[in-house]
Design a protein around this motif. Sequence first.
Motif, PDB file in Angstrom:
ATOM      1  N   PRO A   1      35.439  19.428  58.166  1.00  0.00           N
ATOM      2  CA  PRO A   1      35.269  19.230  56.720  1.00  0.00           C
ATOM      3  C   PRO A   1      36.368  19.896  55.887  1.00  0.00           C
ATOM      4  CG  PRO A   1      33.172  19.785  57.724  1.00  0.00           C
ATOM      5  CD  PRO A   1      34.227  19.976  58.786  1.00  0.00           C
ATOM      6  N   TYR A   2      36.815  21.074  56.318  1.00  0.00           N
ATOM      7  CA  TYR A   2      37.896  21.748  55.591  1.00  0.00           C
ATOM      8  C   TYR A   2      39.187  20.923  55.657  1.00  0.00           C
ATOM      9  CZ  TYR A   2      35.009  25.983  55.586  1.00  0.00           C
ATOM     10  OH  TYR A   2      33.993  26.892  55.403  1.00  0.00           O
ATOM     11  N   ALA A   3      39.521  20.452  56.843  1.00  0.00           N
ATOM     12  CA  ALA A   3      40.751  19.680  57.030  1.00  0.00           C
ATOM     13  C   ALA A   3      40.705  18.381  56.226  1.00  0.00           C
ATOM     14  CB  ALA A   3      40.978  19.392  58.516  1.00  0.00           C
ATOM     15  N   VAL A   4      39.586  17.676  56.301  1.00  0.00           N
ATOM     16  CA  VAL A   4      39.470  16.405  55.589  1.00  0.00           C
ATOM     17  C   VAL A   4      39.504  16.635  54.074  1.00  0.00           C
ATOM     18  CG1 VAL A   4      37.974  14.420  55.148  1.00  0.00           C
ATOM     19  CG2 VAL A   4      38.285  15.264  57.492  1.00  0.00           C
TER      20      VAL A   4
ATOM     21  N   PRO B   1      18.091  21.530  48.986  1.00  0.00           N
ATOM     22  CA  PRO B   1      17.988  20.866  50.291  1.00  0.00           C
ATOM     23  C   PRO B   1      18.666  19.506  50.367  1.00  0.00           C
ATOM     24  CG  PRO B   1      15.860  20.873  49.169  1.00  0.00           C
ATOM     25  CD  PRO B   1      16.795  21.685  48.336  1.00  0.00           C
ATOM     26  N   GLY B   2      19.101  18.954  49.239  1.00  0.00           N
ATOM     27  CA  GLY B   2      19.795  17.671  49.255  1.00  0.00           C
ATOM     28  C   GLY B   2      21.261  17.775  49.652  1.00  0.00           C
ATOM     29  N   VAL B   3      21.813  18.988  49.662  1.00  0.00           N
ATOM     30  CA  VAL B   3      23.233  19.177  49.978  1.00  0.00           C
ATOM     31  C   VAL B   3      23.449  18.969  51.480  1.00  0.00           C
ATOM     32  CG1 VAL B   3      25.166  20.815  49.982  1.00  0.00           C
ATOM     33  CG2 VAL B   3      23.540  20.815  48.077  1.00  0.00           C
ATOM     34  N   PRO B   4      24.326  18.034  51.844  1.00  0.00           N
ATOM     35  CA  PRO B   4      24.640  17.868  53.275  1.00  0.00           C
ATOM     36  C   PRO B   4      25.246  19.162  53.834  1.00  0.00           C
ATOM     37  CG  PRO B   4      25.503  16.015  51.992  1.00  0.00           C
ATOM     38  CD  PRO B   4      25.030  17.049  51.012  1.00  0.00           C
ATOM     39  N   VAL B   5      25.003  19.429  55.078  1.00  0.00           N
ATOM     40  CA  VAL B   5      25.462  20.659  55.711  1.00  0.00           C
ATOM     41  C   VAL B   5      26.977  20.823  55.587  1.00  0.00           C
ATOM     42  CG1 VAL B   5      25.631  21.859  57.928  1.00  0.00           C
ATOM     43  CG2 VAL B   5      23.526  20.675  57.313  1.00  0.00           C
ATOM     44  N   TRP B   6      27.713  19.740  55.708  1.00  0.00           N
ATOM     45  CA  TRP B   6      29.168  19.793  55.690  1.00  0.00           C
ATOM     46  C   TRP B   6      29.754  19.851  54.287  1.00  0.00           C
ATOM     47  CZ3 TRP B   6      30.827  15.710  52.894  1.00  0.00           C
ATOM     48  CH2 TRP B   6      29.966  14.603  52.817  1.00  0.00           C
ATOM     49  N   TRP B   7      28.975  19.558  53.243  1.00  0.00           N
ATOM     50  CA  TRP B   7      29.500  19.412  51.892  1.00  0.00           C
ATOM     51  C   TRP B   7      30.187  20.657  51.337  1.00  0.00           C
ATOM     52  CZ3 TRP B   7      30.866  15.577  48.855  1.00  0.00           C
ATOM     53  CH2 TRP B   7      31.195  15.886  47.536  1.00  0.00           C
ATOM     54  N   PRO B   8      29.559  21.839  51.376  1.00  0.00           N
ATOM     55  CA  PRO B   8      30.230  22.998  50.774  1.00  0.00           C
ATOM     56  C   PRO B   8      31.630  23.249  51.348  1.00  0.00           C
ATOM     57  CG  PRO B   8      27.940  23.500  51.169  1.00  0.00           C
ATOM     58  CD  PRO B   8      28.222  22.183  51.852  1.00  0.00           C
ATOM     59  N   ALA B   9      31.796  23.104  52.653  1.00  0.00           N
ATOM     60  CA  ALA B   9      33.118  23.309  53.265  1.00  0.00           C
ATOM     61  C   ALA B   9      34.100  22.236  52.795  1.00  0.00           C
ATOM     62  CB  ALA B   9      33.004  23.296  54.785  1.00  0.00           C
TER      63      ALA B   9
ATOM     64  N   CYS C   1      33.938  20.353  50.045  1.00  0.00           N
ATOM     65  CA  CYS C   1      34.203  20.462  48.615  1.00  0.00           C
ATOM     66  C   CYS C   1      35.070  21.686  48.304  1.00  0.00           C
ATOM     67  CB  CYS C   1      32.888  20.504  47.835  1.00  0.00           C
ATOM     68  SG  CYS C   1      33.080  20.217  46.062  1.00  0.00           S
ATOM     69  N   LEU C   2      34.847  22.788  49.002  1.00  0.00           N
ATOM     70  CA  LEU C   2      35.686  23.965  48.830  1.00  0.00           C
ATOM     71  C   LEU C   2      37.144  23.612  49.103  1.00  0.00           C
ATOM     72  CD1 LEU C   2      35.074  27.532  50.166  1.00  0.00           C
ATOM     73  CD2 LEU C   2      37.243  26.405  50.499  1.00  0.00           C
ATOM     74  N   ALA C   3      37.383  22.962  50.223  1.00  0.00           N
ATOM     75  CA  ALA C   3      38.757  22.590  50.587  1.00  0.00           C
ATOM     76  C   ALA C   3      39.341  21.593  49.587  1.00  0.00           C
ATOM     77  CB  ALA C   3      38.793  22.022  52.002  1.00  0.00           C
ATOM     78  N   TYR C   4      38.532  20.631  49.159  1.00  0.00           N
ATOM     79  CA  TYR C   4      39.008  19.647  48.184  1.00  0.00           C
ATOM     80  C   TYR C   4      39.380  20.336  46.874  1.00  0.00           C
ATOM     81  CZ  TYR C   4      39.685  15.488  45.490  1.00  0.00           C
ATOM     82  OH  TYR C   4      40.265  14.526  44.701  1.00  0.00           O
ATOM     83  N   ASP C   5      38.477  21.177  46.378  1.00  0.00           N
ATOM     84  CA  ASP C   5      38.705  21.842  45.095  1.00  0.00           C
ATOM     85  C   ASP C   5      39.950  22.725  45.120  1.00  0.00           C
ATOM     86  OD1 ASP C   5      36.344  20.668  44.229  1.00  0.00           O
ATOM     87  OD2 ASP C   5      35.155  22.489  44.476  1.00  0.00           O
TER      88      ASP C   5
END
Length: 137
Positions: free
Chosen positions: A3-6, A100-108, A110-114
């Motif tokens: 997720p970070y790389a993508v 609980p709606g946040v996908p497990v991979w999302w924070p990583a 979105c952090l990398a995207y931001d």
Amino acid sequence: MLPYAVGLVLSIGVAVFARSVGFDRDRAFYPAVLIVVASYYVLFAAMSGSVDTVLFETMLMTLFVAAAVAGFKGSPWVIVGGLAAHGIQDAVHSSIVVNPGVPVWWPAWCLAYDIGAAIALAWLLRRPTVDVAGARA
């Protein structure tokens, strides 16, 4: 790690694409990006069905909308800070609110995207041939 790389590659890809087709010539492009990335946690809260979580996530989103407006009307460096701050929020989001709606991979992701988007915008703003709205000088 994926997720970070993508997230990072996609943020740089969007910045390059926006520059190549001229989307970022409009001063509203990066403020709109900030508003959109901040809105996803509200979407995830709505998917969870929790009105309380929707309201709390909306309050958090409002901070980033305010930064987007301030950056649009003032210095685009506020947008750089807002994108970076949202990345930091991604890193600590689960300790701020249970959503609980946040996908497990999302924070990583979105952090990398931001952070990637903040770096891309900062790089563009520091280039001497680009004015603060992104247009060629």
